[in-house]
Design an enzyme around this catalytic site. Structure first.
Site, PDB file in Angstrom:
ATOM      1  CG  LEU A  96      -2.170   0.917   1.102  1.00 11.24           C
ATOM      2  CD1 LEU A  96      -2.994   0.605  -0.139  1.00 11.24           C
ATOM      3  CD2 LEU A  96      -3.031   0.794   2.357  1.00 11.24           C
TER       4      LEU A  96
ATOM      5  CB  VAL B 125      -0.720   2.763  -4.088  1.00 12.07           C
ATOM      6  CG1 VAL B 125      -1.798   3.595  -4.750  1.00 12.07           C
ATOM      7  CG2 VAL B 125      -0.587   1.420  -4.800  1.00 12.07           C
ATOM      8  CD  GLU B 126      -1.857   6.237   0.888  1.00 13.49           C
ATOM      9  OE1 GLU B 126      -1.499   7.420   0.970  1.00 13.49           O
ATOM     10  OE2 GLU B 126      -3.047   5.884   0.918  1.00 13.49           O
ATOM     11  CB  SER B 127       4.613   7.620  -0.069  1.00 13.52           C
ATOM     12  OG  SER B 127       5.103   6.357   0.389  1.00 13.52           O
TER      13      SER B 127
ATOM     14  CE1 TYR C 221      -4.265   4.885  -2.061  1.00 10.54           C
ATOM     15  CE2 TYR C 221      -5.997   3.410  -1.309  1.00 10.54           C
ATOM     16  CZ  TYR C 221      -4.773   4.021  -1.104  1.00 10.54           C
ATOM     17  OH  TYR C 221      -4.065   3.759   0.038  1.00 10.54           O
TER      18      TYR C 221
END
Length: 464
Positions: A134, A137-139, A242
């Site tokens: 995850l 995708v976040e950072s 997302y």
């Protein structure tokens, strides 16, 4: 005739021997092999889905059962059932392009030092292993990532979402960039999302757009299908992209070799379970990371990124307490350096107070905050600095000695009485009398943030 019968008998014997050798050598037609493999894959896929459905609902694994290791080979197994969503295939195709493969390889290589820690944390929490991707995708696994909305760190925490967790944000540190603390907080948040929604896709969606919004969407639409929630306009477009992006990334990263992602970036779950990982070492002194890294033989960038929450590359004063994160392979070296009290691990400037000095002026010169100077000099009163008094100032940058350009007899004579009027502030008064807030506060024994009462009489400078 006799020769013909013998020849026919020999041929029959040879055929029988070939048949026996084929059986002994397990020479099986390709079609049969493929059919058996497909059957086995379907069986294992169904088994893993059943097992994870059981464990997610609070059940236990069957006795002696071990979860298969997701890696670069074998059947495609997933601990979270992948939704039937064409957007997931879209992003799989995007990531499978040459540019997508390069992007994924770069992200996985940045995350390589931390994936094992996140993976093992998920196993301990009994949560799906795919969630370790995850942060990709976040950072993009960038330790100092900061979004336009102010979210920070691997897991992109906002300031308004840190209160339930052990995350500190002050002038010394921003724990949203602490991979250890932020991972624990993110897993707690995801677990809570799952407990409220009963769906990992919705738990992931809630991590992006907020649990309240997802719960209201489910209640209004009467369904937990996130695709349907989006189609009915309850889920924002960003979240609609997302969730599939996460599933696509996790799928390809779990089977990187199949999708031709750089072998250097392939995450190996078997080695992660046995890896030494990271350790926390509690400090009883302030430490400059550059000095510690050089003495302990740790690459400076690695130690900096592992402790990315430190704003200045130095740990807070010992009275605050701090746990330094180091790779386990370097922990013994670090402890030896810390135990050697003769080796200074922090550099300070020692400044002797002169007439006209203010902590504000010193903070500007040395590149630190006033509160930081006060923290290292608890006996110093900013309103009553004495000439000859010595203070220590953390060396956050290279700079020369401070020389005050203040000379009261030559520049200012604080002998003019001034009566505070409505609307006055130290800033407006300093502008009116061509001085500074700090100088007025210093000469009147006040704090720079002191509230002025109407009618109060203070001394202001009378120009020579």
């Amino acid at each position: 005739m006799g020769m013909g019968r013998n020849l026919s008998r020999r041929k029959t014997v040879l055929k029988c021997r070939r048949r026996e050798r084929r059986k002994r050598g397990r020479i099986i037609p390709l079609e049969t092999l493929m059919l058996k493999r497909i059957t086995l894959t379907i069986f294992l896929f169904a088994l893993i889905q059943t097992v994870f459905a059981q464990t997610s609902a609070g059940g236990n694994l069957p006795a002696g059962f071990k979860l298969p290791i997701q890696d670069i080979g074998g059947p495609l197994l997933h601990s979270i059932p992948i939704p039937d969503d064409p957007m997931i295939q879209h992003y799989i195709n995007e990531y499978s392009r040459e540019s997508g493969q390069k992007t994924m390889s770069a992200i996985l290589q940045r995350g390589a030092p931390y994936l094992g820690f996140i993976y093992n944390s998920l196993l301990e929490a009994g949560m799906p292993a795919e969630l370790m991707y995850l942060p990709a995708v976040e950072s993009g696994f960038r330790a100092w990532a900061l979004s336009r909305s102010g979210a920070s760190g691997f897991w992109q925490f906002m300031m308004n979402s840190i209160s339930p967790y052990d995350i500190v944000v002050n002038e010394w540190q921003d724990d949203r960039r602490d991979f250890w603390k932020a991972t624990g907080a993110a897993l707690s948040k995801l677990r809570f999302n799952y407990e409220r929604t009963g769906s990992w896709p919705l738990a992931v969606a809630a991590y992006n757009c907020g649990l309240g919004r997802v719960e209201r969407a489910v209640a209004a639409a009467g369904t937990t299908d996130y695709i349907e929630l989006f189609n009915q306009g309850y889920i924002p477009r960003e979240t609609r992209n997302y969730v599939p992006k996460f599933f696509a990334f996790a799928h390809i990263a779990g089977y990187a070799a199949i999708h031709e992602v750089s072998s250097a970036a392939v995450f190996n779950t078997a080695s992660a379970q046995n890896s030494a990982g990271w350790e926390q070492i509690e400090l009883n002194q302030a430490v400059n990371l550059v000095i510690l890294a050089s003495k302990a033989g740790i690459p400076v960038p690695l130690l900096h990124e592992a402790n990315a929450e430190l704003r200045h590359g130095i740990t807070p004063p010992a009275v605050n307490g701090y746990f330094l994160k180091v790779p386990s392979g370097y922990s013994d070296n670090v402890r030896k350096v810390l135990e050697n009290t003769e080796e200074p691990l922090m550099r300070f400037y020692i400044h002797e107070i002169q007439g006209g000095d203010t902590l504000y002026a010193l903070s500007r010169h040395f590149g630190v905050s006033v509160s930081m100077i006060e923290m290292y000099n608890p006996a110093v009163d900013a309103r009553a600095l004495r000439s000859g008094q010595k203070i220590i100032i953390p060396a956050l940058k290279e700079t020369g000695p401070f020389r005050s350009d203040y000379n009261a007899p030559e520049r200012w004579n604080f002998s003019l009485a001034y009566t505070i009027k409505a609307g006055d502030s130290l800033w407006s008064i300093s502008r009116a009398f061509n001085t500074s807030v700090e100088e007025i506060a210093f000469n009147n024994g006040m704090r720079t943030d002191e509230t002025l009462k109407v009618g109060l009489i203070i001394q202001v400078p009378r120009e020579n």
